[in-house]
Design an enzyme around this catalytic site. Structure first.
Site, PDB file in Angstrom:
ATOM      1  N   ASP A 288      10.937   2.566   5.987  1.00 18.01           N
ATOM      2  CA  ASP A 288      11.337   4.061   5.174  1.00 18.01           C
ATOM      3  C   ASP A 288       9.964   4.130   4.296  1.00 18.01           C
ATOM      4  O   ASP A 288      10.102   4.973   3.411  1.00 18.01           O
ATOM      5  CB  ASP A 288      12.497   3.498   4.387  1.00 18.01           C
ATOM      6  CG  ASP A 288      12.425   2.381   3.635  1.00 18.01           C
ATOM      7  OD1 ASP A 288      11.746   1.420   3.929  1.00 18.01           O
ATOM      8  OD2 ASP A 288      13.353   2.183   2.529  1.00 18.01           O
ATOM      9  N   GLU A 371       7.281 -11.661  -0.778  1.00 19.45           N
ATOM     10  CA  GLU A 371       5.862 -11.662  -0.551  1.00 19.45           C
ATOM     11  C   GLU A 371       5.027 -12.959  -1.353  1.00 19.45           C
ATOM     12  O   GLU A 371       4.079 -13.286  -0.744  1.00 19.45           O
ATOM     13  CB  GLU A 371       5.235 -10.337  -1.483  1.00 19.45           C
ATOM     14  CG  GLU A 371       6.105  -9.282  -1.019  1.00 19.45           C
ATOM     15  CD  GLU A 371       7.511  -8.860  -1.609  1.00 19.45           C
ATOM     16  OE1 GLU A 371       8.110  -9.697  -2.180  1.00 19.45           O
ATOM     17  OE2 GLU A 371       7.765  -7.833  -1.393  1.00 19.45           O
TER      18      GLU A 371
HETATM   19  N1  UDP Z   1      16.320  -4.172   6.685  1.00 22.17           N
HETATM   20  C1  UDP Z   1      16.464  -4.864   7.583  1.00 22.17           C
HETATM   21  N2  UDP Z   1      17.857  -5.387   7.622  1.00 22.17           N
HETATM   22  C2  UDP Z   1      18.622  -5.072   6.532  1.00 22.17           C
HETATM   23  C3  UDP Z   1      18.055  -4.303   5.362  1.00 22.17           C
HETATM   24  C4  UDP Z   1      16.922  -4.005   5.567  1.00 22.17           C
HETATM   25  O1  UDP Z   1      16.045  -5.297   8.670  1.00 22.17           O
HETATM   26  O2  UDP Z   1      20.111  -5.574   6.401  1.00 22.17           O
HETATM   27  C5  UDP Z   1      14.781  -3.654   6.823  1.00 22.17           C
HETATM   28  C6  UDP Z   1      14.527  -2.160   6.579  1.00 22.17           C
HETATM   29  O3  UDP Z   1      14.829  -1.270   7.540  1.00 22.17           O
HETATM   30  C7  UDP Z   1      13.206  -2.139   5.964  1.00 22.17           C
HETATM   31  C8  UDP Z   1      13.049  -3.436   5.367  1.00 22.17           C
HETATM   32  O4  UDP Z   1      14.038  -4.259   5.852  1.00 22.17           O
HETATM   33  O5  UDP Z   1      12.207  -1.912   6.747  1.00 22.17           O
HETATM   34  C9  UDP Z   1      13.307  -3.347   3.659  1.00 22.17           C
HETATM   35  O6  UDP Z   1      14.483  -2.830   3.534  1.00 22.17           O
HETATM   36  P1  UDP Z   1      14.870  -1.761   2.455  1.00 22.17           P
HETATM   37  O7  UDP Z   1      14.226  -0.367   2.773  1.00 22.17           O
HETATM   38  O8  UDP Z   1      16.492  -1.423   2.762  1.00 22.17           O
HETATM   39  O9  UDP Z   1      14.678  -2.595   1.217  1.00 22.17           O
HETATM   40  P2  UDP Z   1      13.885  -1.848  -0.048  1.00 22.17           P
HETATM   41  O10 UDP Z   1      12.625  -0.862   0.227  1.00 22.17           O
HETATM   42  O11 UDP Z   1      14.784  -1.182  -1.058  1.00 22.17           O
HETATM   43  O12 UDP Z   1      13.518  -3.300  -0.519  1.00 22.17           O
HETATM   44 MN    MN Z   2      12.501   0.365   1.719  1.00 23.16          MN
END
Ligand code: UDP
Ligand code: MN
Length: 462
Positions: A288, A371
């Site tokens: 995203d 990280e």
């Molecule tokens: N993601 C995943 N499983 C989950 C939730 C998120 O594989 O149950 C992936 C999601 O597609 C993204 C990454 O992990 O590429 C980080 O998640 P998200 O974008 O929801 O988190 P944020 O950016 O808010 O930290």
């Molecule tokens: Mn994200």
């Protein structure tokens, strides 16, 4: 990560880190890495911490035996610090055993309006053979494996659904494919998971990656099965890719916050290790985020670890290194929480030759600390970081987030969803993508209109 969502765990006394950093300056790189990995084990693997403490206590016990026979105040002098150390160990153990396993904490994730693992009617195929057990021999796994009969087993699995090593793109950025042959490959790791927005996100990301030469896209899906729609989608782009199925272990799914995208990134690390890749650059690129094409030229020449600012992170809308005289000297991020490397997952890239020097490379299931712990596991030292993006003055990657909604059910009589109109094929495709489904009886009635007036479905479709 939206770092600000998490509360600080107050993991380690900053003195500890300080001490370690001061010592690090006195030792060479190899020695430094082994020191760091020891420290890492001690802090994040309670079992090892216990083991070390047991040993240390025994040694101390032996060494101090004569002193212990001394009376009064001197006895207190040795017992008191030992008592304090012991109680710290117990507190650390309790904190880490629950956090590392994702069992502790009542943090609020703030994002629960969809069922990430429902599959949402997507077409899938069962694996043609037994799912391979994930054998990621990090310290964590060694420990987990030892306990594999207990509920502590991680039960990770990794399956290669489909892959293509052929680059079918003829031109990238107005140059033929062959013009880029000498460039190191960027291994772009994208964790993703089934929800309404998955296919749109991947489509948008693919259209960025289509412009990037010498890239291998590792798409690791947090899903128990192989999604055939995803295979078809990835194949169509012509970008070299590997589609992995790497579901989040069951026990983490209901935890808050859940370790999002960790199982997938671990699977990608495992894939890299299995292929013995020691050439190229690793980058973790969520599905995203928004990527400026200049990012790829910046990270491609990473020698060890490069870093750069990420826009739209937490309270300052930015997170990244502080650079003076071309050197990284500190970090700007609104959520420090004891992290030595308070950076976003999209804020760094790693050279694979460098990473291969660290056999204990790891990304533990510790929300908010992925990280930091990953970078600790590769023995990074601040002097080694290569600042990118005009000495970290440019933002080349943005932590954009897509609003997520539940896939709707649309009420539309199935008898009309045949070849007489486009709607049958359209909704079949939306269902395959996990975007929407139709029902005869459930959901809001679909409005079909002409000239501003809604009419009965039969008016247009029968
Ligand atoms: N993601 C995943 N499983 C989950 C939730 C998120 O594989 O149950 C992936 C999601 O597609 C993204 C990454 O992990 O590429 C980080 O998640 P998200 O974008 O929801 O988190 P944020 O950016 O808010 O930290
Ligand atoms: Mn994200």
């Amino acid at each position: 990560m939206p770092s600000a969502h998490y509360f600080p765990l107050e993991l380690h006394a900053s003195d500890d880190d300080q001490d370690c950093e001061e010592q690090e300056q006195l030792v060479d790189t190899d020695h430094r890495s082994s020191m760091l990995s020891n420290q890492y084990n001690l802090h994040y693997h309670p079992q090892l911490a216990d083991y070390d403490n047991d040993n240390r206590t025994t040694e101390l016990g032996m060494g101090m035996a004569p002193r212990l026979s001394r009376p009064g105040s001197s006895r207190r002098r040795y017992w008191l610090p030992m008592l304090i150390i012991a109680s710290f160990c117990v507190i650390f153990y309790l904190m880490f055993s629950s956090q590392a396993l994702g069992l502790g904490g009542s943090f609020n994730d703030g994002d629960d309006d969809f069922e990430p693992h429902s599959g949402q009617g997507k077409r899938w195929v069962p694996f043609p053979y037994q799912v391979s057990e994930f054998k990621f021999l990090t310290n964590e796994h060694k420990i987990e494996n030892q306990n594999s009969s207990s509920s502590h087993a991680l039960n990770e699995s990794l399956h290669i659904c489909s892959e293509s090593h052929e680059d079918r793109r003829l031109y990238m950025q107005d140059k033929p494919h062959s013009a880029y042959a000498q460039l190191p490959v960027i291994y772009f790791v994208t964790p993703t998971y089934p929800r309404r927005e998955q296919i749109p996100e991947l489509t948008r990301l693919a259209h960025t990656l289509l412009h990037v030469p010498r890239i291998h896209w590792l798409v690791a899906n947090d899903y128990e099965r192989c999604d055939t729609y995803m295979d078809m989608l990835l194949n169509r782009f012509g970008i070299p890719f590997t589609h992995l199925s790497s579901p989040m272990p069951h026990k983490f799914r209901s935890t808050k916050p859940a370790p999002r995208g960790v199982a997938n990134r671990r699977a990608a690390l495992q894939w890299i290790r299995q292929h013995n890749l020691t050439n190229g650059v690793l980058y973790f690129g969520d599905d995203d985020n928004t990527y400026d094409l200049r990012l790829f030229s910046e990270i491609r020449q990473t020698q060890r670890v490069s870093m750069f600012p990420v826009g739209l992170i937490a309270d300052y809308a930015v997170s990244g290194p502080v650079v003076r005289d071309g050197k990284v000297v500190a970090f700007l991020d609104s959520w420090v929480a004891g992290r030595r490397w308070p950076v976003d997952m999209a804020g760094f890239a790693v050279n694979l030759a460098y990473m291969s020097l660290y056999p204990n490379v790891n990304m533990p299931y510790k929300p908010g600390y992925e990280e930091d712990l990953f970078l600790r596991s590769i023995g990074l030292h601040i002097d080694q970081i290569e600042p990118r993006g005009m000495n970290c003055t440019e933002v080349l990657v943005w932590h954009t987030q897509t609003k997520s909604k539940k896939a709707p059910i649309v009420r539309l009589e199935k008898k009309f969803l045949d070849g007489r109109s486009n709607l049958g094929a359209l909704f079949r495709s939306l269902k395959e993508m996990g975007v929407a489904s139709v029902s005869d009886t459930e959901g809001p009635l679909a409005t079909i209109s002409k000239n501003g007036k809604g009419k009965a479905h039969s008016y247009f479709l029968s």
